[in-house]
Design an enzyme around this catalytic site. Structure first.
Site, PDB file in Angstrom:
ATOM      1  N   ASP A  49     -27.684  39.289  -1.145  1.00 19.60           N
ATOM      2  CA  ASP A  49     -27.320  39.704  -2.495  1.00 19.60           C
ATOM      3  C   ASP A  49     -26.597  38.571  -3.220  1.00 19.60           C
ATOM      4  O   ASP A  49     -25.503  38.168  -2.825  1.00 19.60           O
ATOM      5  CB  ASP A  49     -26.416  40.942  -2.415  1.00 19.60           C
ATOM      6  CG  ASP A  49     -26.002  41.443  -3.787  1.00 19.60           C
ATOM      7  OD1 ASP A  49     -26.696  42.328  -4.324  1.00 19.60           O
ATOM      8  OD2 ASP A  49     -24.991  40.950  -4.327  1.00 19.60           O
ATOM      9  N   TYR A  54     -22.437  34.057  -9.495  1.00 13.77           N
ATOM     10  CA  TYR A  54     -21.919  33.539  -8.223  1.00 13.77           C
ATOM     11  C   TYR A  54     -22.164  32.031  -8.098  1.00 13.77           C
ATOM     12  O   TYR A  54     -21.588  31.384  -7.227  1.00 13.77           O
ATOM     13  CB  TYR A  54     -22.564  34.233  -7.015  1.00 13.77           C
ATOM     14  CG  TYR A  54     -22.381  35.723  -6.942  1.00 13.77           C
ATOM     15  CD1 TYR A  54     -21.507  36.412  -7.783  1.00 13.77           C
ATOM     16  CD2 TYR A  54     -23.093  36.469  -5.997  1.00 13.77           C
ATOM     17  CE1 TYR A  54     -21.365  37.788  -7.712  1.00 13.77           C
ATOM     18  CE2 TYR A  54     -22.946  37.845  -5.911  1.00 13.77           C
ATOM     19  CZ  TYR A  54     -22.090  38.501  -6.777  1.00 13.77           C
ATOM     20  OH  TYR A  54     -21.955  39.866  -6.687  1.00 13.77           O
ATOM     21  N   LYS A  83     -28.745  38.939 -10.043  1.00  8.44           N
ATOM     22  CA  LYS A  83     -28.280  39.722 -11.191  1.00  8.44           C
ATOM     23  C   LYS A  83     -28.167  38.863 -12.444  1.00  8.44           C
ATOM     24  O   LYS A  83     -27.764  37.692 -12.369  1.00  8.44           O
ATOM     25  CB  LYS A  83     -26.908  40.348 -10.876  1.00  8.44           C
ATOM     26  CG  LYS A  83     -26.854  41.081  -9.545  1.00  8.44           C
ATOM     27  CD  LYS A  83     -25.478  41.617  -9.241  1.00  8.44           C
ATOM     28  CE  LYS A  83     -25.373  42.013  -7.780  1.00  8.44           C
ATOM     29  NZ  LYS A  83     -25.070  40.868  -6.899  1.00  8.44           N
ATOM     30  N   HIS A 115     -26.012  42.926 -14.324  1.00 11.90           N
ATOM     31  CA  HIS A 115     -24.775  42.863 -13.545  1.00 11.90           C
ATOM     32  C   HIS A 115     -23.653  43.717 -14.127  1.00 11.90           C
ATOM     33  O   HIS A 115     -22.818  44.245 -13.402  1.00 11.90           O
ATOM     34  CB  HIS A 115     -24.308  41.404 -13.461  1.00 11.90           C
ATOM     35  CG  HIS A 115     -23.422  41.113 -12.285  1.00 11.90           C
ATOM     36  ND1 HIS A 115     -23.282  39.860 -11.755  1.00 11.90           N
ATOM     37  CD2 HIS A 115     -22.631  41.918 -11.527  1.00 11.90           C
ATOM     38  CE1 HIS A 115     -22.449  39.903 -10.728  1.00 11.90           C
ATOM     39  NE2 HIS A 115     -22.031  41.143 -10.573  1.00 11.90           N
TER      40      HIS A 115
END
Length: 289
Positions: A49, A54, A83, A115
């Site tokens: 994930d 990120y 996302k 997200h």
């Protein structure tokens, strides 16, 4: 879905999603990502994930391309989630999603989520938020139709956001990913997901680590000779809720995967669920219109 050996869930788009995945939030840098992916594949993880925010999509894609052959696996054997970042919500959604696809460079993404229900730089009370969400969803529907996103879904949506989406979408979301643990049982959201045939997925299953020292969790863990983390993760998967524990520690990654060789008793499940007090450890999207 209470069987201790059930390891995946069938999404409404006909795709199987593993109940266990590696969360990669805060896994930053090629070496850190590579080591975590290597340990995860060795421990039996088949889902990863990520997210645009990120800033590790490229490192994750590269690590998988190098490591899949080492573990005797192909691209089709793993399930990749990413996302859309809140900065790309609305008219920049196509650009954002295509950027995720090119960063991962794995041909397609198995599951792509919006997200956050809001838009970066836009007040939570701004009436343009619903329109931006709808525009993002239409973009995801288009890329899903092209086969670039095998399944599409949302994250951090409230029951009101979910109902709004279900009224306007052409393709219903396959997944809703939200914070979920014994102190936040999300009864209403789970009921909404069940009503609409949406898979409810958990993040922050350990309550940012706070729950591993909860006396009830520790007692249940001691009685079944498991770690508190394993008990918390098992509590979710035993309800058919997929989990994505995050770690860069190979031993913890391995421990977190040992969820399918034991079952919690009904009494233990109830004791854990009784900890529910609607406590959020992560961000709260309830103010976003």
């Amino acid at each position: 879905m209470s069987s201790s050996t059930t390891t995946s869930v069938l999404l409404n788009m006909g795709v199987q999603m593993p109940l266990l995945g590696l969360g990669t939030y805060k896994l930053v840098g090629p070496e850190v990502v590579y080591q975590a992916v290597d340990a995860s594949l060795a421990a039996g993880y088949r889902a990863f994930d990520s997210a645009a925010v990120y800033q590790n999509e490229a490192d994750l894609g590269r690590a998988l391309k190098e490591l899949l052959p080492k573990h005797g696996l192909t691209r089709e054997d793993v399930f990749i989630t990413s996302k859309l970042g809140p900065k790309d919500q609305g008219k920049r959604a196509m650009e954002g999603a295509l950027h995720s696809l090119s960063q991962l460079d794995l041909g397609y993404i198995d599951l792509y989520l919006i997200h956050w229900p809001g838009t970066q730089g836009v007040p939570v009370s701004d009436q343009c938020n619903p329109g931006n969400r709808a525009q993002s969803w239409a973009t995801l529907e288009e890329l899903h139709a092209q086969g670039k996103l095998k399944a599409i879904g949302v994250s951090n949506y409230t029951p009101a956001h979910m109902r709004e989406l279900m009224q306007s979408c052409k393709v219903p979301p396959a997944v809703l990913q939200v914070e979920f643990h014994p102190r936040l049982c999300q009864t209403e959201l789970r009921s909404v997901c069940e009503e609409y045939g949406v898979c409810f997925q958990s993040f922050s299953s350990l309550g940012k680590g706070a729950l591993v020292t909860d006396p009830v969790v520790m007692e249940v863990a001691k009685n079944c000779e498991r770690t508190p983390a394993q008990v918390l993760l098992r509590w979710a998967v035993q309800q058919g809720v997929p989990v994505i524990p995050k770690s860069s520690n190979p031993d913890r990654i391995k421990d977190n995967a040992r969820l399918f060789d034991f079952t919690l008793s009904d009494t233990d499940m109830d004791r854990l669920s009784a900890l529910d007090c609607d406590h959020k450890y992560c961000w709260d999207s309830s103010g976003v219109v």
